[in-house]
Design an enzyme around this catalytic site. Structure first.
Site, PDB file in Angstrom:
ATOM      1  N   GLU A   1     125.577 -67.364  55.254  1.00  0.00           N
ATOM      2  CA  GLU A   1     125.944 -66.095  56.271  1.00  0.00           C
ATOM      3  C   GLU A   1     125.506 -64.575  56.052  1.00  0.00           C
ATOM      4  O   GLU A   1     126.010 -64.227  56.896  1.00  0.00           O
ATOM      5  CB  GLU A   1     127.864 -65.485  55.939  1.00  0.00           C
TER       6      GLU A   1
ATOM      7  N   ASN B   1     134.893 -71.458  58.951  1.00  0.00           N
ATOM      8  CA  ASN B   1     135.044 -72.452  58.859  1.00  0.00           C
ATOM      9  C   ASN B   1     135.772 -73.114  58.900  1.00  0.00           C
ATOM     10  O   ASN B   1     136.283 -74.967  59.338  1.00  0.00           O
ATOM     11  CB  ASN B   1     133.909 -72.820  57.874  1.00  0.00           C
TER      12      ASN B   1
END
Length: 352
Positions: free
Chosen positions: A269, A233
């Site tokens: 995740e 990210n």
């Protein structure tokens, strides 16, 4: 319940017609014969109960047979009404017969509109014999003939309207049911990956553990965490991170393809796979294949190669968990954290 009440009132209506005739004792044979017949029809309705099990075909056969009883009763009452109108001895009770016919027809039109064709046949069987009998009587009964004919037309029109309203209501209920099912599916589905979400897991996991504990079956749980996802990210942006999560979910579908497998995104995740009827060794083999493929291929996102690895924890439900889904989950979750602590991109098995 409706047809049972109908059977009771057919019998009562006949008894009233007979007992209020001019000389009921002289019509004893006819009276008892009619009473026995309608009592048998009542018994047939009471004893012919819907099947408790079976499929749609069996239920349809039951409905067809039950409608056979209804149509026979309707035809019989139509003939009774005609006989009451034509027989001089039943002249005092002819009004009872006519009112009963109106009542039976009205009940048929408004209670069974969902079966319009069959209900229409039943109403005609109730009315036509009486109308034919009135047509054969002196002109003084023409007013009753016309009135009953008009009321028959009203019943048929009202039944058509009720049938349309029933169809519209049924269509609306089906739409509401489909909408509720879609909302339920949405509440159990992760929007990004289209896998099951944490809510789905929280409902499914305890039930599958209870089933495995009860039946002694095997249930494997695989927990997976994308390694260094925050770095993805930070370096590539959240849009690439989202694409990575979607690609991870799609890769899971390629390896865990059985319909019984439950593929889930547990949050962030972290992902999971519930594999019923799967031994530890079978699950370990699939998990290693998935881990190796992910490490070797990574993902192709927006024209660029993104290397991705995952840490995995695997366990199989054990009776030493004492039937506790929480204890089973903790064992596998501990295995996942060991995999992360020991360098990531590895599979760790839960400890007994």
């Amino acid at each position: 319940m409706r047809t049972r009440l109908g059977g009771v009132y057919y019998l009562l209506a006949w008894l009233l017609c007979w007992l209020f005739s001019a000389e009921p004792m002289q019509a004893l044979t006819i009276g008892l014969t009619g009473s026995v017949f309608f009592a048998v029809m009542l018994g047939a309705r009471l004893l012919h109960r819907p099947p408790e099990g079976g499929g749609e075909a069996e239920l349809q056969r039951w409905i067809d047979r039950h409608w056979g009883v209804i149509l026979v009763s309707s035809a019989a009452w139509g003939l009774v009404h005609a006989g009451v109108l034509l027989a001089p001895a039943f002249k005092p009770s002819s009004l009872i017969g006519t009112l009963a016919t109106i009542g039976f027809g009205t009940a048929m039109a408004f209670n069974f509109a969902m079966r319009r064709r069959r209900a229409m046949v039943a109403i005609l069987l109730l009315y036509l014999p009486g109308l034919a009998a009135l047509a054969l009587t002196p002109a003084g009964d023409r007013a009753e003939l016309v009135t009953l004919a008009f009321y028959l037309s009203y019943l048929l029109l009202a039944m058509n309207r009720s049938h349309r309203e029933y169809q519209n209501m049924l269509a609306l209920e089906l739409q509401l049911l489909e909408q509720r099912q879609r909302l339920d599916a949405l509440s159990r589905t992760d929007v990004l990956t289209q896998l099951g979400n944490r809510y789905q897991f929280n409902n499914l996991f305890p039930a599958m553990c209870a089933n495995a504990n009860r039946q002694g079956g095997e249930l494997s749980l695989l927990l997976m965490d994308i390694d260094f996802f925050k770095r993805i990210n930070d370096e590539h942006g959240h849009s690439v991170g989202d694409a990575c999560l979607k690609a991870f979910g799609q890769r899971m579908r390629e390896f865990f393809r059985r319909e019984s497998d439950a593929l889930l995104r547990l949050g962030g995740e972290e992902f999971g796979v519930l594999m019923p009827d799967t031994s530890m060794e079978q699950a370990r083999h699939l998990a290693e294949l998935f881990r190796e493929d992910l490490a070797n291929r990574g993902f192709e996102l927006d024209g660029q190669h993104l290397p991705v690895t995952a840490s995995l924890g695997l366990g199989c439900f054990d009776k030493r968990d004492a039937g506790s889904a929480e204890a089973f989950f903790k064992r596998v979750d501990d295995a996942l954290y060991r995999a992360k602590a020991q360098g990531r991109d590895r599979l760790e098995l839960s400890r007994r």
